[in-house]
Design an enzyme around this catalytic site. Structure first.
Site, PDB file in Angstrom:
ATOM      1  N   ASN A  55      28.518  35.320  53.030  1.00 42.83           N
ATOM      2  CA  ASN A  55      29.302  35.220  54.263  1.00 42.83           C
ATOM      3  C   ASN A  55      30.190  33.979  54.212  1.00 42.83           C
ATOM      4  O   ASN A  55      29.785  32.922  53.703  1.00 42.83           O
ATOM      5  CB  ASN A  55      28.417  35.247  55.517  1.00 42.83           C
ATOM      6  CG  ASN A  55      27.316  34.214  55.535  1.00 42.83           C
ATOM      7  OD1 ASN A  55      26.809  33.818  54.498  1.00 42.83           O
ATOM      8  ND2 ASN A  55      26.940  33.764  56.710  1.00 42.83           N
ATOM      9  N   ASN A  58      34.574  30.866  59.634  1.00 43.72           N
ATOM     10  CA  ASN A  58      35.832  30.188  59.933  1.00 43.72           C
ATOM     11  C   ASN A  58      35.758  29.590  61.332  1.00 43.72           C
ATOM     12  O   ASN A  58      35.058  30.128  62.202  1.00 43.72           O
ATOM     13  CB  ASN A  58      36.989  31.201  59.857  1.00 43.72           C
ATOM     14  CG  ASN A  58      38.329  30.517  59.878  1.00 43.72           C
ATOM     15  OD1 ASN A  58      38.886  30.243  60.930  1.00 43.72           O
ATOM     16  ND2 ASN A  58      38.859  30.210  58.706  1.00 43.72           N
ATOM     17  N   SER A  60      37.850  29.786  63.511  1.00 41.07           N
ATOM     18  CA  SER A  60      38.207  30.897  64.389  1.00 41.07           C
ATOM     19  C   SER A  60      37.157  31.981  64.132  1.00 41.07           C
ATOM     20  O   SER A  60      37.278  32.791  63.203  1.00 41.07           O
ATOM     21  CB  SER A  60      39.614  31.393  64.040  1.00 41.07           C
ATOM     22  OG  SER A  60      39.935  32.495  64.836  1.00 41.07           O
ATOM     23  N   GLU A  68      28.208  41.357  52.909  1.00 38.19           N
ATOM     24  CA  GLU A  68      28.319  42.740  52.420  1.00 38.19           C
ATOM     25  C   GLU A  68      29.777  43.133  52.221  1.00 38.19           C
ATOM     26  O   GLU A  68      30.157  43.736  51.221  1.00 38.19           O
ATOM     27  CB  GLU A  68      27.683  43.712  53.422  1.00 38.19           C
ATOM     28  CG  GLU A  68      26.205  43.506  53.658  1.00 38.19           C
ATOM     29  CD  GLU A  68      25.908  42.525  54.795  1.00 38.19           C
ATOM     30  OE1 GLU A  68      26.660  41.535  54.979  1.00 38.19           O
ATOM     31  OE2 GLU A  68      24.911  42.749  55.499  1.00 38.19           O
ATOM     32  N   CYS A 101      25.513  44.235  60.014  1.00 40.82           N
ATOM     33  CA  CYS A 101      26.170  44.421  61.312  1.00 40.82           C
ATOM     34  C   CYS A 101      26.894  45.774  61.325  1.00 40.82           C
ATOM     35  O   CYS A 101      27.083  46.414  60.285  1.00 40.82           O
ATOM     36  CB  CYS A 101      27.145  43.272  61.585  1.00 40.82           C
ATOM     37  SG  CYS A 101      28.705  43.407  60.692  1.00 40.82           S
ATOM     38  N   CYS A 104      29.974  46.118  58.979  1.00 41.09           N
ATOM     39  CA  CYS A 104      29.612  46.305  57.569  1.00 41.09           C
ATOM     40  C   CYS A 104      29.062  47.704  57.325  1.00 41.09           C
ATOM     41  O   CYS A 104      29.344  48.321  56.300  1.00 41.09           O
ATOM     42  CB  CYS A 104      28.602  45.247  57.125  1.00 41.09           C
ATOM     43  SG  CYS A 104      29.354  43.623  56.975  1.00 41.09           S
TER      44      CYS A 104
END
Ligand code: THU
Length: 154
Positions: A55, A58, A60, A68, A101, A104
């Protein structure tokens, strides 16, 4: 509702154990200064090659990419579109293994129904499932180049 089955690590095929180890290694590259939640993934392509991902967060927040999707984008952008399986390693949340999630699940399902192996960093057990089991009634492209909401009539 429970999905998939929990299997002891040493009961898994060598190939799967290796994929989970590669996911754990990729996790060490996680850029997650905001959530502090590291995730690693390894995608086994049909030709036997592997693309890893972690992962990448950011400031933002919404532009964060999950491990993934990172692995998937690497694979597709290098000409791979057929996959055997994906490994995912992340800490447990409230004692449960971390499942992908919704975004993904949608992205992975685009490339068919393939095996998903989910483990925590201790690698004691893996949750064994598939992309379609994780996302029933997925929205996907129809077979005749048109778009159908599901292959299953409802
Ligand atoms: N995350 C993943 O990389 N994969 C998942 O399956 C669940 C969530 C990341 C996104 C974010 O960087 C952090 O975990 C916390 O949500």
């Amino acid at each position: 509702m429970s999905v998939g089955s929990l299997i002891d690590f040493d009961q898994l095929d060598e190939e799967v154990q290796k994929l989970i180890r590669e996911s754990a290694s990729a996790r060490s590259f996680s850029y997650s200064p905001y959530s502090k939640f590291k995730v690693g993934s390894a995608l086994l392509c049909e030709d036997g090659s592997v693309r890893t991902g972690c992962n990448v967060e950011n400031a933002s927040f919404s532009v964060t990419i999950c491990a993934e999707r990172c692995a998937l984008i690497k694979a597709v952008s290098e000409g791979r579109q057929r996959f055997r399986s994906i490994g995912i390693v992340a800490d447990r949340i409230d004692g449960r293994l971390t499942t992908p999630c919704g975004v993904c699940r949608q992205m992975l399902s685009e490339f068919g129904d393939f095996a998903v192996y989910i483990a925590s960093p201790d690698m004691r057990q893996a949750l064994v499932t598939t992309t379609h089991e994780l996302l029933p009634h997925v929205f996907r492209k129809g077979s005749k180049n048109n778009f159908e909401s599901s292959s299953m009539p409802v």
